[in-house]
Every structure is written in structure tokens, then in C-alpha cells.
Scaffold this motif. Sequence first.
Motif, PDB file in Angstrom:
ATOM      1  N   HIS A 206      18.210  55.931  46.114  1.00 38.54           N
ATOM      2  CA  HIS A 206      19.419  56.128  45.311  1.00 38.54           C
ATOM      3  C   HIS A 206      20.322  57.156  45.977  1.00 38.54           C
ATOM      4  CE1 HIS A 206      16.216  54.628  42.634  1.00 38.54           C
ATOM      5  NE2 HIS A 206      17.162  53.791  42.291  1.00 38.54           N
ATOM      6  N   ILE A 211      16.728  62.942  41.640  1.00 35.94           N
ATOM      7  CA  ILE A 211      16.715  62.202  40.379  1.00 35.94           C
ATOM      8  C   ILE A 211      15.631  62.718  39.426  1.00 35.94           C
ATOM      9  CG2 ILE A 211      17.606  60.046  41.349  1.00 35.94           C
ATOM     10  CD1 ILE A 211      14.405  59.266  41.002  1.00 35.94           C
ATOM     11  N   VAL A 235      15.100  52.986  30.539  1.00 30.45           N
ATOM     12  CA  VAL A 235      14.755  53.973  31.568  1.00 30.45           C
ATOM     13  C   VAL A 235      16.059  54.438  32.198  1.00 30.45           C
ATOM     14  CG1 VAL A 235      13.339  54.495  33.570  1.00 30.45           C
ATOM     15  CG2 VAL A 235      12.721  52.582  32.103  1.00 30.45           C
ATOM     16  N   PHE A 268      24.970  51.051  36.246  1.00 30.50           N
ATOM     17  CA  PHE A 268      25.292  52.131  37.183  1.00 30.50           C
ATOM     18  C   PHE A 268      26.571  52.780  36.678  1.00 30.50           C
ATOM     19  CE2 PHE A 268      25.152  54.326  41.137  1.00 30.50           C
ATOM     20  CZ  PHE A 268      26.446  54.439  41.590  1.00 30.50           C
ATOM     21  N   LEU A 296      26.092  45.028  41.358  1.00 30.42           N
ATOM     22  CA  LEU A 296      24.708  45.486  41.207  1.00 30.42           C
ATOM     23  C   LEU A 296      23.754  44.678  42.082  1.00 30.42           C
ATOM     24  CD1 LEU A 296      24.639  46.024  37.343  1.00 30.42           C
ATOM     25  CD2 LEU A 296      24.592  47.792  39.089  1.00 30.42           C
ATOM     26  N   THR A 301      17.951  44.073  45.090  1.00 27.68           N
ATOM     27  CA  THR A 301      17.003  43.866  46.190  1.00 27.68           C
ATOM     28  C   THR A 301      15.697  44.586  45.884  1.00 27.68           C
ATOM     29  OG1 THR A 301      18.037  45.724  47.299  1.00 27.68           O
ATOM     30  CG2 THR A 301      18.700  43.537  48.024  1.00 27.68           C
ATOM     31  N   CYS A 302      15.777  45.724  45.211  1.00 27.37           N
ATOM     32  CA  CYS A 302      14.542  46.445  44.846  1.00 27.37           C
ATOM     33  C   CYS A 302      14.193  46.255  43.380  1.00 27.37           C
ATOM     34  CB  CYS A 302      14.679  47.929  45.115  1.00 27.37           C
ATOM     35  SG  CYS A 302      15.062  48.320  46.813  1.00 27.37           S
ATOM     36  N   SER A 314       9.565  57.878  44.783  1.00 28.44           N
ATOM     37  CA  SER A 314       9.736  59.087  45.589  1.00 28.44           C
ATOM     38  C   SER A 314       8.891  60.214  45.027  1.00 28.44           C
ATOM     39  CB  SER A 314      11.191  59.526  45.561  1.00 28.44           C
ATOM     40  OG  SER A 314      12.042  58.430  45.492  1.00 28.44           O
TER      41      SER A 314
HETATM   42  C1  HEC Z   1      15.736  50.569  48.211  1.00 25.57           C
HETATM   43  C2  HEC Z   1      15.289  50.136  46.922  1.00 25.57           C
HETATM   44  C3  HEC Z   1      16.132  50.503  45.716  1.00 25.57           C
HETATM   45  C4  HEC Z   1      17.473  50.249  45.505  1.00 25.57           C
HETATM   46  C5  HEC Z   1      18.466  49.578  46.428  1.00 25.57           C
HETATM   47  C6  HEC Z   1      17.753  50.735  44.159  1.00 25.57           C
HETATM   48  N1  HEC Z   1      16.625  51.252  43.617  1.00 25.57           N
HETATM   49 FE1  HEC Z   1      16.462  51.966  41.735  1.00 25.57          FE
HETATM   50  N2  HEC Z   1      14.531  52.486  42.103  1.00 25.57           N
HETATM   51  C7  HEC Z   1      13.872  52.335  43.301  1.00 25.57           C
HETATM   52  C8  HEC Z   1      12.643  53.081  43.259  1.00 25.57           C
HETATM   53  C9  HEC Z   1      11.622  53.183  44.367  1.00 25.57           C
HETATM   54  C10 HEC Z   1      12.588  53.689  41.994  1.00 25.57           C
HETATM   55  C11 HEC Z   1      11.540  54.655  41.462  1.00 25.57           C
HETATM   56  C12 HEC Z   1      12.186  56.026  41.364  1.00 25.57           C
HETATM   57  C13 HEC Z   1      12.208  56.773  42.696  1.00 25.57           C
HETATM   58  O1  HEC Z   1      13.098  56.549  43.547  1.00 25.57           O
HETATM   59  O2  HEC Z   1      11.354  57.577  42.866  1.00 25.57           O
HETATM   60  C14 HEC Z   1      13.763  53.260  41.291  1.00 25.57           C
HETATM   61  C15 HEC Z   1      14.038  53.606  39.985  1.00 25.57           C
HETATM   62  C16 HEC Z   1      15.137  53.180  39.283  1.00 25.57           C
HETATM   63  C17 HEC Z   1      15.310  53.277  37.877  1.00 25.57           C
HETATM   64  C18 HEC Z   1      14.252  53.789  36.919  1.00 25.57           C
HETATM   65  C19 HEC Z   1      13.364  52.633  36.559  1.00 25.57           C
HETATM   66  C20 HEC Z   1      12.390  52.233  37.667  1.00 25.57           C
HETATM   67  O3  HEC Z   1      12.510  51.112  38.168  1.00 25.57           O
HETATM   68  O4  HEC Z   1      11.522  53.034  38.031  1.00 25.57           O
HETATM   69  C21 HEC Z   1      16.547  52.796  37.580  1.00 25.57           C
HETATM   70  C22 HEC Z   1      17.163  52.687  36.226  1.00 25.57           C
HETATM   71  C23 HEC Z   1      17.143  52.381  38.811  1.00 25.57           C
HETATM   72  N3  HEC Z   1      16.260  52.607  39.838  1.00 25.57           N
HETATM   73  C24 HEC Z   1      18.411  51.820  38.922  1.00 25.57           C
HETATM   74  C25 HEC Z   1      18.977  51.420  40.114  1.00 25.57           C
HETATM   75  C26 HEC Z   1      20.332  50.958  40.268  1.00 25.57           C
HETATM   76  C27 HEC Z   1      21.343  50.825  39.136  1.00 25.57           C
HETATM   77  C28 HEC Z   1      20.500  50.672  41.566  1.00 25.57           C
HETATM   78  C29 HEC Z   1      21.773  50.205  42.263  1.00 25.57           C
HETATM   79  C30 HEC Z   1      22.901  51.074  42.197  1.00 25.57           C
HETATM   80  C31 HEC Z   1      19.240  50.902  42.237  1.00 25.57           C
HETATM   81  N4  HEC Z   1      18.351  51.382  41.344  1.00 25.57           N
HETATM   82  C32 HEC Z   1      19.000  50.654  43.592  1.00 25.57           C
HETATM   83  C33 HEC Z   1      14.310  51.587  44.368  1.00 25.57           C
HETATM   84  C34 HEC Z   1      15.610  51.149  44.525  1.00 25.57           C
END
Ligand code: HEC
Length: 323
Positions: A206, A211, A235, A268, A296, A301-302, A314
Motif C-alpha cells: 500500500h 498501516i 476491515v 479507497f 480499483l 490483483t492482490c 507486512s
Molecule cells: C501487492 C498486493 C496488494 C495490492 C496491490 C493491494 N493490497 Fe491491500 N493488502 C495486501 C496485503 C498483503 C494486506 C495485508 C496487510 C499488510 O499489508 O500487511 C492487505 C490488506 C488490505 C486491507 C485489509 C484487509 C486484508 O485484506 O487484510 C484492505 C482493506 C486493503 N488491503 C485494501 C486495498 C486497496 C483498496 C487496494 C488498492 C488501492 C489494495 N489493498 C492494494 C496486498 C495488497
Amino acid sequence: MDWFAAPHALLSHLPVATGLLLPWALLAAQRPGRGIRAWWTVSRYLGWLGLGGLLASLLSGFLSLSGLGLVPVHRIPLRLLGGSGPESLLLRHVLLGSGALLLGGAALWAMTRPRKEHQSLGLLALGLGLLWSLLLVLTGDNGHGLAHLQRRAATPPVPATVAVQAAPPVRVPTVVRDPEAQAPLRALDYAALQPVHPDPVKSLAHGGRWIRAWVSPEAAEVYRVGGTLPPGTLVVLSSQEDRWGRPGPEVGPLYALEIQAAGPSLTFYWPRVPAERSREVGGAARVYWRGGDAQLEACRTCHAAGLADPAKRSRWRPARRND
Ligand code: HEC
């Protein structure tokens, strides 16, 4: 495999019945003297039946686990043992059942030891047998709780009946306004949810921001272990921009995931994008993407399945300063 997993509820009646019947046979077999052999036989028969039934139940139980939609047993942390959620019940059920298998082996060994014609079955057999019976009944009771929990979750809520007594005609507004049209109100109220991270963690996924995750309290444990979030779960990731490798004073965007009846929905929200960062969001000064917004796509992708892969979370916290 399906056929064998389905009758778990049926098979598990065998060990439970053993737990209820065996104590009486064991007590009756404690009288020394002629003619006691018949009670040895009854006790041993129940013992073999119970152990066989328990083995079949354990096997069918393990085979039916994948269909329950719960976290795999080996991933449930032991600290959930005392809890009241489905994961806690399942953990107790598996531990009690496995314990019963061990104790059942010991009890059967004690019951089948060679005895003299006129002897009772012995206190060791009685003690182990009683303990085993207790464990069998507890396991069954626990499984009953687990099965009914599943069913309760599966039945749709019964609509409340409302007594209609000559109510004055109510004018229903035809246009239902979307209260979140301007801002994600529930996500903005994230501090009312349960925090997952005591300290911010640096999340490269992110934007390298720091975070903290906030989860609906009833789903917090499931989120922690990375299980399937129940519908209605919210969440939110609150974020701070990085400054010199530590969480800085600048507030970052909000990331939200809501499990709706129709599936997971991402949001977002970045109400004030600093000029130097607006390149990240195509030059916008304010960003609010939600639901099916094409912007979005990169997130999906994740987050294709909603929750990101828990293994990729993380863990990088700033070193604590002890001053
Ligand atoms: C490269 C992969 C990746 C991308 C791209 C990504 N995320 Fe995540 N997201 C994660 C991971 C891994 C976590 C677990 C929290 C952390 O980063 O430690 C997470 C956590 C979250 C969570 C908390 C729920 C959960 O799944 O654990 C939210 C809500 C979220 N992301 C929203 C977003 C949004 C909105 C975007 C686009 C703007 C986004 N993420 C883009 C990998 C990604």
C-alpha cells in the motif's frame, strides 16, 4: 470421501453411547466372585465398540472439516482454546476427541488384561474407563454445540412479526439516498472497530505507507488467523505516510474492505491528496473509489478474493524507542 465424511454425525453416536453405557458395565464388573465373567465380556465389548466407533468418527470428522468453511485446525492458535467462537469450539472438539483416542487405548488395555476366573475387572480398568467415558461424552456434547452453531449460522433470520394496528399511512420516500455517496462514512468511523496492529506496520503493498488494520469486533479473531470473513465484516486500513523510515505526521488514504452479501467490496478514500503525490492517482486532488470502480482494478490483483493472502502480510514495525 463425501460419503464417508457425511455420516460423521451418525458415527459419532457410537462413542457417545459407549461413554454413557460403559460406566455401568464397569461398575458391575467390580464384584469379585463366580459368574463375574459375563460383565467382563460386556465391558470389553463396549470398549471395542467405543474405540472402533471413535476411530471411525475421528476419520470421518477430519474428512468433513474442509466442508465446514472454518480455518484449518492446525492454523487455529492455541490461545483460542478458551474462546466461544466456532474456531474455539472446533479446536476443543479435536483436542478432546484425540485425547479420548489415547485414553480409550489405555482403558481397553486395562479391561482386556488377563484376570483370574473369580476376580473383578480391577480398579485400573474402572478408573481409566470412567475417565474415558467422561471424555467421550464431553467430545460429543462439544460436537453437538459445533453442529448447531453451523446450523444457526446457515438458517436465515426469521423476520420479526409486527402487529399492524390501524397504522397511519406512511409515505415511503421513493428515492433512497446513498448516505455514502460523498464519503465512506462507516470506514471513516474505523476507530470504533477493533485494532489488529498495536503499532503501525510498513506495508509495501500500500504505497510503502504505515498501516494499521481495524476489523469488526465479531470477525477480529477470524481476520487474525486469515479465515473466511463472515458477511457484514468491515476491515479498514488507516495509514500514515512514511517519513525517514518511520510513520510520519501526514495522514494517508483509507483502504476498506467490506464483505457484502454480493461479495467483497473495496474502497479507497483519500480526501486530500498532497500535490507532490497526486501523480500516484492520476493528478486528482481528492480520491473516492469504491465498489466496481475501474480504478480499483490494481487492488484486485492482490484482493481478487477480498482478503489479501494472510501469508503476505507486512510485519515491519519501527524499532521502539525506550525514552
Ligand atoms: C501487492 C498486493 C496488494 C495490492 C496491490 C493491494 N493490497 Fe491491500 N493488502 C495486501 C496485503 C498483503 C494486506 C495485508 C496487510 C499488510 O499489508 O500487511 C492487505 C490488506 C488490505 C486491507 C485489509 C484487509 C486484508 O485484506 O487484510 C484492505 C482493506 C486493503 N488491503 C485494501 C486495498 C486497496 C483498496 C487496494 C488498492 C488501492 C489494495 N489493498 C492494494 C496486498 C495488497
